[in-house]
Scaffold this motif. Structure first.
Motif, PDB file in Angstrom:
ATOM      1  N   PHE A  85      -2.448  74.410 -11.016  1.00 42.82           N
ATOM      2  CA  PHE A  85      -0.996  74.259 -11.098  1.00 42.82           C
ATOM      3  C   PHE A  85      -0.315  74.951  -9.916  1.00 42.82           C
ATOM      4  O   PHE A  85       0.576  74.386  -9.270  1.00 42.82           O
ATOM      5  CB  PHE A  85      -0.507  74.850 -12.426  1.00 42.82           C
ATOM      6  CG  PHE A  85       0.977  74.723 -12.652  1.00 42.82           C
ATOM      7  CD1 PHE A  85       1.527  73.509 -13.042  1.00 42.82           C
ATOM      8  CD2 PHE A  85       1.822  75.812 -12.492  1.00 42.82           C
ATOM      9  CE1 PHE A  85       2.894  73.379 -13.269  1.00 42.82           C
ATOM     10  CE2 PHE A  85       3.177  75.694 -12.709  1.00 42.82           C
ATOM     11  CZ  PHE A  85       3.715  74.475 -13.103  1.00 42.82           C
ATOM     12  N   LEU A  86      -0.754  76.161  -9.610  1.00 43.64           N
ATOM     13  CA  LEU A  86      -0.195  76.895  -8.477  1.00 43.64           C
ATOM     14  C   LEU A  86      -0.500  76.183  -7.162  1.00 43.64           C
ATOM     15  O   LEU A  86       0.383  76.070  -6.294  1.00 43.64           O
ATOM     16  CB  LEU A  86      -0.754  78.311  -8.439  1.00 43.64           C
ATOM     17  CG  LEU A  86      -0.161  79.302  -9.445  1.00 43.64           C
ATOM     18  CD1 LEU A  86      -0.969  80.590  -9.469  1.00 43.64           C
ATOM     19  CD2 LEU A  86       1.293  79.600  -9.091  1.00 43.64           C
ATOM     20  N   THR A  87      -1.714  75.726  -7.012  1.00 44.81           N
ATOM     21  CA  THR A  87      -2.096  75.038  -5.780  1.00 44.81           C
ATOM     22  C   THR A  87      -1.266  73.776  -5.579  1.00 44.81           C
ATOM     23  O   THR A  87      -0.830  73.476  -4.455  1.00 44.81           O
ATOM     24  CB  THR A  87      -3.594  74.687  -5.816  1.00 44.81           C
ATOM     25  OG1 THR A  87      -4.358  75.896  -5.955  1.00 44.81           O
ATOM     26  CG2 THR A  87      -4.014  73.970  -4.547  1.00 44.81           C
ATOM     27  N   ALA A  88      -1.019  73.053  -6.660  1.00 49.44           N
ATOM     28  CA  ALA A  88      -0.220  71.836  -6.577  1.00 49.44           C
ATOM     29  C   ALA A  88       1.227  72.130  -6.192  1.00 49.44           C
ATOM     30  O   ALA A  88       1.891  71.289  -5.578  1.00 49.44           O
ATOM     31  CB  ALA A  88      -0.270  71.090  -7.912  1.00 49.44           C
ATOM     32  N   HIS A  89       1.696  73.325  -6.540  1.00 41.90           N
ATOM     33  CA  HIS A  89       3.087  73.690  -6.264  1.00 41.90           C
ATOM     34  C   HIS A  89       3.204  74.707  -5.128  1.00 41.90           C
ATOM     35  O   HIS A  89       4.250  75.341  -4.967  1.00 41.90           O
ATOM     36  CB  HIS A  89       3.743  74.251  -7.529  1.00 41.90           C
ATOM     37  CG  HIS A  89       3.965  73.229  -8.596  1.00 41.90           C
ATOM     38  ND1 HIS A  89       2.992  72.896  -9.514  1.00 41.90           N
ATOM     39  CD2 HIS A  89       5.038  72.456  -8.879  1.00 41.90           C
ATOM     40  CE1 HIS A  89       3.468  71.961 -10.330  1.00 41.90           C
ATOM     41  NE2 HIS A  89       4.694  71.673  -9.960  1.00 41.90           N
ATOM     42  N   ARG A  90       2.154  74.839  -4.360  1.00 43.90           N
ATOM     43  CA  ARG A  90       2.121  75.828  -3.281  1.00 43.90           C
ATOM     44  C   ARG A  90       3.307  75.675  -2.323  1.00 43.90           C
ATOM     45  O   ARG A  90       3.998  76.649  -2.007  1.00 43.90           O
ATOM     46  CB  ARG A  90       0.813  75.708  -2.509  1.00 43.90           C
ATOM     47  CG  ARG A  90       0.703  76.584  -1.273  1.00 43.90           C
ATOM     48  CD  ARG A  90      -0.659  76.416  -0.619  1.00 43.90           C
ATOM     49  NE  ARG A  90      -0.743  77.089   0.655  1.00 43.90           N
ATOM     50  CZ  ARG A  90      -0.313  76.564   1.797  1.00 43.90           C
ATOM     51  NH1 ARG A  90       0.215  75.346   1.797  1.00 43.90           N
ATOM     52  NH2 ARG A  90      -0.417  77.245   2.928  1.00 43.90           N
ATOM     53  N   GLU A  91       3.558  74.474  -1.864  1.00 45.35           N
ATOM     54  CA  GLU A  91       4.636  74.261  -0.898  1.00 45.35           C
ATOM     55  C   GLU A  91       5.996  74.575  -1.506  1.00 45.35           C
ATOM     56  O   GLU A  91       6.876  75.116  -0.831  1.00 45.35           O
ATOM     57  CB  GLU A  91       4.605  72.819  -0.377  1.00 45.35           C
ATOM     58  CG  GLU A  91       5.464  72.591   0.870  1.00 45.35           C
ATOM     59  CD  GLU A  91       5.017  73.426   2.060  1.00 45.35           C
ATOM     60  OE1 GLU A  91       5.874  73.714   2.928  1.00 45.35           O
ATOM     61  OE2 GLU A  91       3.833  73.807   2.133  1.00 45.35           O
ATOM     62  N   HIS A  92       6.160  74.257  -2.770  1.00 46.25           N
ATOM     63  CA  HIS A  92       7.425  74.565  -3.438  1.00 46.25           C
ATOM     64  C   HIS A  92       7.630  76.076  -3.524  1.00 46.25           C
ATOM     65  O   HIS A  92       8.736  76.578  -3.336  1.00 46.25           O
ATOM     66  CB  HIS A  92       7.449  73.956  -4.843  1.00 46.25           C
ATOM     67  CG  HIS A  92       8.803  73.979  -5.481  1.00 46.25           C
ATOM     68  ND1 HIS A  92       9.723  72.983  -5.300  1.00 46.25           N
ATOM     69  CD2 HIS A  92       9.404  74.903  -6.278  1.00 46.25           C
ATOM     70  CE1 HIS A  92      10.832  73.271  -5.968  1.00 46.25           C
ATOM     71  NE2 HIS A  92      10.659  74.436  -6.571  1.00 46.25           N
ATOM     72  N   ILE A  93       6.560  76.801  -3.815  1.00 47.80           N
ATOM     73  CA  ILE A  93       6.630  78.261  -3.883  1.00 47.80           C
ATOM     74  C   ILE A  93       6.998  78.838  -2.517  1.00 47.80           C
ATOM     75  O   ILE A  93       7.814  79.763  -2.410  1.00 47.80           O
ATOM     76  CB  ILE A  93       5.295  78.849  -4.369  1.00 47.80           C
ATOM     77  CG1 ILE A  93       5.049  78.442  -5.828  1.00 47.80           C
ATOM     78  CG2 ILE A  93       5.267  80.368  -4.228  1.00 47.80           C
ATOM     79  CD1 ILE A  93       3.660  78.747  -6.333  1.00 47.80           C
ATOM     80  N   LEU A  94       6.429  78.284  -1.467  1.00 49.40           N
ATOM     81  CA  LEU A  94       6.672  78.785  -0.118  1.00 49.40           C
ATOM     82  C   LEU A  94       8.059  78.419   0.406  1.00 49.40           C
ATOM     83  O   LEU A  94       8.539  79.026   1.370  1.00 49.40           O
ATOM     84  CB  LEU A  94       5.608  78.252   0.846  1.00 49.40           C
ATOM     85  CG  LEU A  94       4.185  78.750   0.599  1.00 49.40           C
ATOM     86  CD1 LEU A  94       3.215  78.062   1.554  1.00 49.40           C
ATOM     87  CD2 LEU A  94       4.091  80.264   0.755  1.00 49.40           C
ATOM     88  N   THR A  95       8.713  77.457  -0.221  1.00 56.17           N
ATOM     89  CA  THR A  95      10.017  77.019   0.285  1.00 56.17           C
ATOM     90  C   THR A  95      11.162  77.113  -0.728  1.00 56.17           C
ATOM     91  O   THR A  95      12.327  77.240  -0.330  1.00 56.17           O
ATOM     92  CB  THR A  95       9.936  75.562   0.775  1.00 56.17           C
ATOM     93  OG1 THR A  95       9.529  74.701  -0.320  1.00 56.17           O
ATOM     94  CG2 THR A  95       8.946  75.420   1.911  1.00 56.17           C
ATOM     95  N   LYS A  96      10.847  77.086  -2.034  1.00 55.44           N
ATOM     96  CA  LYS A  96      11.910  77.019  -3.046  1.00 55.44           C
ATOM     97  C   LYS A  96      11.680  77.957  -4.229  1.00 55.44           C
ATOM     98  O   LYS A  96      12.233  77.717  -5.314  1.00 55.44           O
ATOM     99  CB  LYS A  96      12.044  75.580  -3.576  1.00 55.44           C
ATOM    100  CG  LYS A  96      12.310  74.532  -2.524  1.00 55.44           C
ATOM    101  CD  LYS A  96      13.706  74.646  -1.935  1.00 55.44           C
ATOM    102  CE  LYS A  96      13.962  73.523  -0.925  1.00 55.44           C
ATOM    103  NZ  LYS A  96      15.306  73.643  -0.293  1.00 55.44           N
ATOM    104  N   ALA A  97      10.917  79.000  -4.064  1.00 59.28           N
ATOM    105  CA  ALA A  97      10.565  79.868  -5.197  1.00 59.28           C
ATOM    106  C   ALA A  97      11.786  80.437  -5.907  1.00 59.28           C
ATOM    107  O   ALA A  97      11.781  80.611  -7.128  1.00 59.28           O
ATOM    108  CB  ALA A  97       9.673  81.013  -4.714  1.00 59.28           C
TER     109      ALA A  97
END
Length: 250
Positions: A85-97
């Motif tokens: 789940f985290l890996t799938a949302h990695r880019e979102h975490i890096l840009t929109k956390a």
């Protein structure tokens, strides 16, 4: 209560390793998308009842829940589920956390643990109301960009539009977020990152103080934010999620 039920030791408290497992369970138990539409998803009373008061038994029971969660029909292999789940949302975490609802509180805890791992003096912040600080403030100024361009001066409308979209793509990333008290956050204000000094010692706070000049160039903002974000993401995936120590239950 589970932290005080062991009969081992003079004070009856369980050890740090078991507490670490408990922390991971609290962090990962619902950090996935398998509970959508499910009411009464966790059953902590059943977990507490199964633990007893012997530390070895407590540890083994927590490991079982870490492996498969509270709802085995949905969360078998919990740690792998959360890692995916985290890996799938990695880019979102890096840009929109900062705007990642409903997981913003998970991001705050990950930042806290990351800073603790870097020996930041942050525990007092967590005792009261927590304020999330943007190193590059959301109310950034155009003259910060114009002043650091190769040819200082007014940007064209097209250049402003390009810069605005670029900054928006990283300003809310986890690498741009620090935890402060509301008072310290107010003091930091909307100043230029290169002019900000943080009261907390250690961790990213001291690191920022050492590297404040790097923030003077607006061209470096994205890389600075992403580099710290990558470190926090890697820490979160490796330290707060750990499938290796949680064997699947039969």
């Amino acid at each position: 209560p589970i932290c005080r039920r062991s009969q081992n030791g003079a004070d009856g408290r369980i050890g740090k390793d078991t507490l670490s497992l408990w922390e991971k369970l609290l962090f990962t138990r619902d950090f996935h998308d398998k509970y959508h539409g499910l009411w009464g998803r966790d059953n902590f009373p059943a977990l507490f009842e199964s633990c007893g008061s012997d530390e070895e038994r407590i540890t083994n029971e927590i490991k079982k829940y870490l492996a498969d969660g509270f709802r085995q029909e949905r969360t078998r292999g919990l740690q792998s589920i959360v890692a995916a789940f985290l890996t799938a949302h990695r880019e979102h975490i890096l840009t929109k956390a900062f705007h990642w609802h409903p997981w913003k509180f998970k991001m705050i805890y990950a930042i806290y643990k990351y800073e603790i791992s870097k020996e930041a003096n942050i525990r007092d912040i967590m005792k009261g109301k927590i304020s999330v600080e943007h190193i590059l403030p959301q109310e950034w100024q155009w003259d910060w960009i114009e002043g650091s361009c190769e040819t200082p001066g007014k940007l064209t409308n097209e250049e402003r539009d390009t810069w605005s979209k670029d900054v928006e793509s990283f300003i809310n990333g986890i690498g741009n977020l620090l935890l402060l008290t509301p008072g310290d956050n107010t003091s930091a204000g909307n100043n230029h990152p290169a002019d900000k000094k943080y009261v907390c010692s250690g961790g990213s706070y001291e690191e920022h103080d050492r590297n404040r000049k790097e923030w003077r160039s607006s061209k470096k903002w994205s890389n600075l934010i992403r580099a710290r974000g990558e470190k926090i993401f890697t820490f979160m995936l490796g330290k707060l999620v750990d499938a290796s120590e949680c064997p699947r239950s039969s």
